[in-house]
Design a protein around this motif. Structure first.
Motif, PDB file in Angstrom:
ATOM      1  N   GLY A 226      20.868   2.351  -3.801  1.00 29.82           N
ATOM      2  CA  GLY A 226      19.422   2.455  -3.895  1.00 29.82           C
ATOM      3  C   GLY A 226      18.876   3.357  -2.811  1.00 29.82           C
ATOM      4  O   GLY A 226      19.629   4.011  -2.095  1.00 29.82           O
ATOM      5  N   LYS A 227      17.568   3.424  -2.726  1.00 29.54           N
ATOM      6  CA  LYS A 227      17.023   4.249  -1.650  1.00 29.54           C
ATOM      7  C   LYS A 227      15.927   3.511  -0.897  1.00 29.54           C
ATOM      8  O   LYS A 227      15.210   2.686  -1.463  1.00 29.54           O
ATOM      9  N   ILE A 228      15.832   3.838   0.380  1.00 32.32           N
ATOM     10  CA  ILE A 228      14.726   3.348   1.181  1.00 32.32           C
ATOM     11  C   ILE A 228      13.570   4.314   0.926  1.00 32.32           C
ATOM     12  O   ILE A 228      13.684   5.511   1.169  1.00 32.32           O
ATOM     13  N   VAL A 229      12.517   3.785   0.389  1.00 30.23           N
ATOM     14  CA  VAL A 229      11.394   4.632   0.012  1.00 30.23           C
ATOM     15  C   VAL A 229      10.625   5.090   1.246  1.00 30.23           C
ATOM     16  O   VAL A 229      10.103   6.200   1.297  1.00 30.23           O
ATOM     17  N   GLY A 230      10.557   4.194   2.226  1.00 28.67           N
ATOM     18  CA  GLY A 230       9.834   4.564   3.434  1.00 28.67           C
ATOM     19  C   GLY A 230       9.573   3.353   4.302  1.00 28.67           C
ATOM     20  O   GLY A 230      10.160   2.294   4.075  1.00 28.67           O
ATOM     21  N   GLU A 231       8.696   3.557   5.289  1.00 30.38           N
ATOM     22  CA  GLU A 231       8.412   2.469   6.222  1.00 30.38           C
ATOM     23  C   GLU A 231       6.965   2.012   6.119  1.00 30.38           C
ATOM     24  O   GLU A 231       6.059   2.840   6.017  1.00 30.38           O
ATOM     25  N   GLY A 232       6.778   0.704   6.164  1.00 33.63           N
ATOM     26  CA  GLY A 232       5.439   0.123   6.228  1.00 33.63           C
ATOM     27  C   GLY A 232       4.589   0.416   5.005  1.00 33.63           C
ATOM     28  O   GLY A 232       5.071   0.926   3.987  1.00 33.63           O
ATOM     29  N   LYS A 233       3.292   0.135   5.161  1.00 31.53           N
ATOM     30  CA  LYS A 233       2.417   0.222   3.987  1.00 31.53           C
ATOM     31  C   LYS A 233       2.209   1.650   3.498  1.00 31.53           C
ATOM     32  O   LYS A 233       1.851   1.870   2.342  1.00 31.53           O
ATOM     33  N   ALA A 235       4.395   3.541   2.638  1.00 32.65           N
ATOM     34  CA  ALA A 235       5.389   3.827   1.598  1.00 32.65           C
ATOM     35  C   ALA A 235       5.003   3.252   0.238  1.00 32.65           C
ATOM     36  O   ALA A 235       5.655   3.538  -0.763  1.00 32.65           O
ATOM     37  N   VAL A 236       3.927   2.460   0.215  1.00 41.30           N
ATOM     38  CA  VAL A 236       3.577   1.766  -1.029  1.00 41.30           C
ATOM     39  C   VAL A 236       3.275   2.718  -2.196  1.00 41.30           C
ATOM     40  O   VAL A 236       3.819   2.540  -3.286  1.00 41.30           O
ATOM     41  N   PRO A 237       2.451   3.750  -2.007  1.00 33.67           N
ATOM     42  CA  PRO A 237       2.164   4.628  -3.152  1.00 33.67           C
ATOM     43  C   PRO A 237       3.429   5.251  -3.746  1.00 33.67           C
ATOM     44  O   PRO A 237       3.572   5.327  -4.969  1.00 33.67           O
ATOM     45  N   LEU A 239       6.418   3.964  -3.699  1.00 31.93           N
ATOM     46  CA  LEU A 239       7.140   2.905  -4.399  1.00 31.93           C
ATOM     47  C   LEU A 239       6.535   2.670  -5.783  1.00 31.93           C
ATOM     48  O   LEU A 239       7.245   2.601  -6.789  1.00 31.93           O
ATOM     49  N   VAL A 240       5.217   2.586  -5.809  1.00 31.75           N
ATOM     50  CA  VAL A 240       4.543   2.332  -7.090  1.00 31.75           C
ATOM     51  C   VAL A 240       4.854   3.448  -8.085  1.00 31.75           C
ATOM     52  O   VAL A 240       5.128   3.201  -9.258  1.00 31.75           O
TER      53      VAL A 240
ATOM     54  N   ALA B 302      19.356  -3.277  -3.420  1.00 27.46           N
ATOM     55  CA  ALA B 302      18.016  -2.904  -3.885  1.00 27.46           C
ATOM     56  C   ALA B 302      17.989  -1.488  -4.428  1.00 27.46           C
ATOM     57  O   ALA B 302      18.630  -0.594  -3.885  1.00 27.46           O
ATOM     58  N   ASP B 303      17.256  -1.274  -5.508  1.00 34.21           N
ATOM     59  CA  ASP B 303      17.055   0.080  -6.018  1.00 34.21           C
ATOM     60  C   ASP B 303      16.063   0.810  -5.120  1.00 34.21           C
ATOM     61  O   ASP B 303      16.211   1.990  -4.855  1.00 34.21           O
ATOM     62  N   VAL B 307      11.114  -0.616   4.437  1.00 32.83           N
ATOM     63  CA  VAL B 307      11.351  -1.270   5.713  1.00 32.83           C
ATOM     64  C   VAL B 307       9.973  -1.516   6.324  1.00 32.83           C
ATOM     65  O   VAL B 307       9.252  -0.563   6.624  1.00 32.83           O
TER      66      VAL B 307
END
Ligand code: FAD
Ligand code: FAD
Lengths: 250, 326
Positions: A226-233, A235-237, A239-240, B302-303, B307
């Protein structure tokens, strides 16, 4: 109160499961075995009911290989009074096959109730207790989170879909333990000492019927990295967007 | 005689969500066996739903419709299924591995002396055998098992099989079956229902699950998870640490000693991802993890991961997803 508890010997829940060279079973190297966790819950409850009743006995029944003596002694140390060890000659059996072995060796004995775990943590079938009940012509209540027995009646709380049912049943009956029914105790030193002297009846179980065959055991499908989309809030957009456009799940 | 008989569950006057999966897979297998698909409905006033089963692919619908079936009980429902098997004499019996199916599948296996293949994730028929794949050791391995009894019973894991598409205008003959069950035959009697059964889906059948772990710090903080679940139309799950602490009821526990789930989307918030937890959710189609610790094992399955602090990330995520829905 005469109570039977069926216990299964299973790999510890933390064990790493590797497929054996024959591709049909697990590699036993480094795998610790334990009493299946739900069966410990069933056992604890049975011991509590017997202790409260002030008389009777708790008998554990285990269908398993010779090595299962260790788990049987553990059950005796946790408060069971005696044990029946049904020795497994090997070969594939499904839940019906296992239940037949248990039922054939319970039939004819005297008891008020038989307790099972709701599910083993290796075969995961959630089946053996219910099948044994049918084979013995007994009523069954599954997923029990609370249990009382008196005057020939059992009253159980059952975790039904989305709610808790209070179920009343005439004894003898079969119950399968869900988490919450009891908190298994750690055996005391005294319990461990006493367990060494408690009787284990050993019975050889017959060979399986062969109508069910485990052809292959494989590791589970790997999940793609998988991938880490980013850090903290912040990164939410992102992720969505991924959930919507890539995974298409929202 | 039918090739496949499918037990279709109903609830509150509707077919359950699993119905389309059971009938879809049942139809596919009936085709492979070169025969037809029967469905059986059991309940009170379920005859009205027979048409729905026809639209989803049943070639004939058997109904056991009586007041005695109003609430689920193994004794009564088993008799109805045994009767249905006598009418249908199928090669293969399929039903959902739901709470109800986990009671009925084994009971029917005993009554019909048939092999039971429980909680399977794929089914194939070839050379007189029924062959399934089934996760074992809580998902840490997959067993391929073949059964050859005259009738084989398979319970299908929810959310895994492709659902049948409804075909409007398709219809199937309906046959009423009388299982001859009297209220006096019921040995286990439900006296009362506590904690009123909610409209909520059972975790195992949910499409979206939002699970919280110990990192949520206390039960008073579940409000933000509830908002997130609401925003995505999901239900709440939990790790065992949370259940053991008494923060959440154990019917919400996911994992080796909780429920095994395969939703479309599993959002793990402040859950480390212990092997016993992964065992219960690793077959989810899409996994999202939110955790302050970049080394947490949950990120390995996780996909998508973020963090970060759940208390900061979750409310924003809920808000973004809520906006999306509107
Ligand atoms: C790859 C693989 C290979 C296998 N090979 C064999 C084999 O060679 N021989 C064999 O016998 N089995 C074998 N099994 C296991 C067998 O399929 C299961 O033991 C059987 O189907 C029982 O189902 P379960 O363990 O899922 O029990 P469940 O139905 O989940 O168990 C419910 C409850 O029944 C009771 N119970 C279950 N099993 C026993 C037992 N043995 N003794 C006492 N109480 C019990 C416990 O109270 C348990 O909590 C194998 C399983 C796999 C995955
Ligand atoms: C026999 C047996 C059976 C078991 N069965 C199960 C089971 O069915 N299900 C199950 O879940 N467990 C089970 N366990 C327990 C399992 O081993 C773990 O102990 C448990 O899953 C841990 O729960 P957790 O992830 O919530 O807690 P922890 O492991 O304590 O993890 C908390 C996580 O929260 C993160 N965190 C902390 N603060 C924040 C914050 N502000 N924002 C975001 N993240 C934060 C931390 O980095 C950490 O990763 C079982 C254990 C045994 C021995």
């Amino acid at each position: 109160m005469e109570l039977f508890v069926c216990i299964k010997r299973v790999p510890d829940s933390a064990a790493k499961i590797r497929v054996a060279a024959d591709g049909k079973g697990i590699d036993p190297a480094g795998v610790e075995h334990v009493i299946s966790p739900y069966d410990e819950i069933a056992l604890e409850k049975a011991v509590q009911i017997k202790e409260a009743a002030g008389s009777g006995a708790v008998t554990v029944i285990c269908f398993g290989p010779a090595e299962a003596t260790k788990e049987i002694r553990q059950a005796l140390a946790m408060g069971a009074d005696k044990a029946i060890h049904l020795k497994d000659p090997g070969g594939s059996r499904g839940p019906l096959g296992v239940a037949r072995v248990l039922a054939d060796n319970i039939r004819g004995r005297k008891f008020d109730a038989i307790l099972f775990g709701r599910q083993s943590i290796d075969g995961d079938n959630s089946a053996v207790g219910i099948i044994v009940a049918q084979l013995l012509g007994l009523p069954v209540v599954s997923l029990v989170t609370k249990l009382e027995m008196k005057d020939g009646l059992g009253v159980a709380h059952r975790e039904a879909e989305g709610g808790t049912e209070v179920v009343e049943v005439k004894l003898p009956a079969v119950f399968t333990a869900q988490r919450g029914l009891a908190e298994p105790r750690y055996p005391s030193i005294k319990g461990i000492m006493m367990a060494k002297k408690k009787p284990i009846e050993e019975i050889a179980a017959p060979a399986p019927s062969g109508r069910l065959e485990i052809e292959k055991l494989s590791p589970p499908p790997e999940r793609a990295a998988g991938k880490i989309v980013g850090e903290g809030k912040a990164a939410v957009p992102a992720l969505v967007k991924l959930l919507r456009q890539e995974a298409k799940v929202v | 005689m039918a090739a496949v008989l499918a037990f279709v569950e109903t609830s509150r006057g509707k077919l359950k969500k699993s119905a389309a999966e059971i009938l879809g897979e049942g139809k596919r297998l009936a085709g492979k066996l070169g025969g037809t698909l029967d469905a059986v409905l059991v309940g009170e006033r379920v005859t009205a739903l027979a048409g729905e089963a026809g639209k989803l692919g049943a070639d004939r619908v058997l109904v056991a419709d009586a007041e005695v079936f109003k609430a689920f009980g193994v004794d009564a429902y088993l008799k109805a299924l045994v009767k249905a098997c006598a009418v249908s004499s199928p090669r293969l019996f399929v039903m959902a591995a739901s709470v109800v199916g986990k009671d009925l599948g084994p009971a029917l296996a005993a009554a019909a002396q048939s092999a039971l293949l429980a909680d399977v994730t794929s089914v194939a028929v070839a050379d007189g055998k029924v062959r399934v794949e089934k996760p074992v050791y809580a998902g840490k391995a997959v067993a391929t098992i073949a059964a050859s009894s005259p009738m084989v019973i398979a319970t299908l894991r929810p959310n895994v099989f492709a659902p049948a598409q409804q075909v409007d205008g398709r219809s199937a003959p309906v046959e009423v079956i009388d299982a001859g069950v009297n209220p006096g035959d019921l040995r286990a009697v439900v006296k009362e229902v506590l904690a009123k059964a909610s409209e909520k889906l059972d975790l195992t059948e949910a499409d979206i699950i939002v699970s919280g772990g110990r990192g949520m710090k206390g039960p008073e903080n579940w409000g933000i998870l509830e908002k997130l679940a609401e925003a995505v139309g999901g239900v709440l799950g939990a790790s065992r640490a949370v259940v053991d602490a008494g923060w959440r009821p154990h019917e919400e526990q996911v994992g080796q000693t909780g429920k095994t789930v395969s939703p479309k989307l599993y959002i793990a918030v402040a859950i480390s991802g212990a092997i016993q937890h992964l065992a219960g959710m690793r077959t989810s189609k899409c996994i999202v993890a939110i955790n302050t610790d970049p080394e947490a094992p949950i990120f390995k399955v996780a996909d998508y991961g973020i963090v970060g602090d759940a208390f900061e990330v979750v409310p924003v995520l809920a808000e973004e997803l809520r906006k999306l829905r509107e």
